[in-house]
Design a protein around this motif. Sequence first.
Motif, PDB file in Angstrom:
ATOM      1  N   GLU A  37       0.820  -1.216   0.000  1.00 18.71           N
ATOM      2  CA  GLU A  37       0.000   0.000   0.000  1.00 18.71           C
ATOM      3  C   GLU A  37       0.856   1.269   0.000  1.00 18.71           C
ATOM      4  O   GLU A  37       0.410   2.327  -0.450  1.00 18.71           O
ATOM      5  CB  GLU A  37      -0.933  -0.005   1.210  1.00 18.71           C
ATOM      6  N   GLN A  38       2.076   1.163   0.500  1.00 11.40           N
ATOM      7  CA  GLN A  38       2.999   2.299   0.511  1.00 11.40           C
ATOM      8  C   GLN A  38       3.783   2.427  -0.797  1.00 11.40           C
ATOM      9  O   GLN A  38       4.648   3.286  -0.918  1.00 11.40           O
ATOM     10  CB  GLN A  38       3.976   2.158   1.677  1.00 11.40           C
TER      11      GLN A  38
ATOM     12  N   ARG B 179      -4.412  -6.171  -6.911  1.00 19.05           N
ATOM     13  CA  ARG B 179      -3.838  -4.843  -6.700  1.00 19.05           C
ATOM     14  C   ARG B 179      -2.834  -4.465  -7.790  1.00 19.05           C
ATOM     15  O   ARG B 179      -2.286  -3.365  -7.760  1.00 19.05           O
ATOM     16  CB  ARG B 179      -3.135  -4.795  -5.346  1.00 19.05           C
TER      17      ARG B 179
END
Length: 246
Positions: free
Chosen positions: A29-30, A55
């Motif tokens: 996510e980072q 994702r």
Amino acid sequence: MDFGLKGKHAVVTGGTRGIGRAITLALIEQGVSVTACHRQESDEAATLRAEFAARDAAARLVPADVADEGDVRRLLDVAHEAFGPVDVLVNNAGVISHLPLAEMPTAEWRRVVETNLGGTYQMIRGSLDRLARPSSIVNITSAVAKHGMPNAAHYVASKAGIIGLTRALCKELGAEGIRVNALTCGIVDNTGQKSPQGEAGKRRYAQMTALGRLGEPAEIAAAVLFLASDAAAYVTGAVLDVDGGI
């Protein structure tokens, strides 16, 4: 919260379940490229691969036993070939069993210690020529390393050894710009995983904490992000308790 890790490459051991899975997904996510490992195929491994695909993440899941030097070398070779030097190494893989010392076979002592402490050693030693400079190593240990726990001497000893390894290597590797820190985790509510103590055991452990609840895997992952980031650029040799005040 943006930890400024976009474009970095992380290797996470034991990355398919519980805390390791939360760390893997938090890094993705980072904007971090992640190479995660697992010891054997499982439903958790399959669903994590599906999450990577959903994702469109720059991520790989590699089977590897961290206690095996050959597996460690292969894992790090795959990681380096896919995403380049390793900026963040998270040593999370671990095993536990519950036996009184008088009933503990030597083979079981060795299995736990060689996976938990030996695996951390193998991963750090094997990664020295793969780590970026600067870089961050985060070793996941346990609050029982400080407080003790009956019927798990092998586990407690292995987790205490990780603290000693962390403090030794921060001094040895600091001049190269490699930071080495540890997280001591309290009781974490790994949703979907059956607790050997049952729900009553979970409630009892929750009452032992200052916050009156169990931790969440995402809360451990958030501490890893901090230690991996430049916000912790002057933090090394630290043993950060993330245990709710147990």
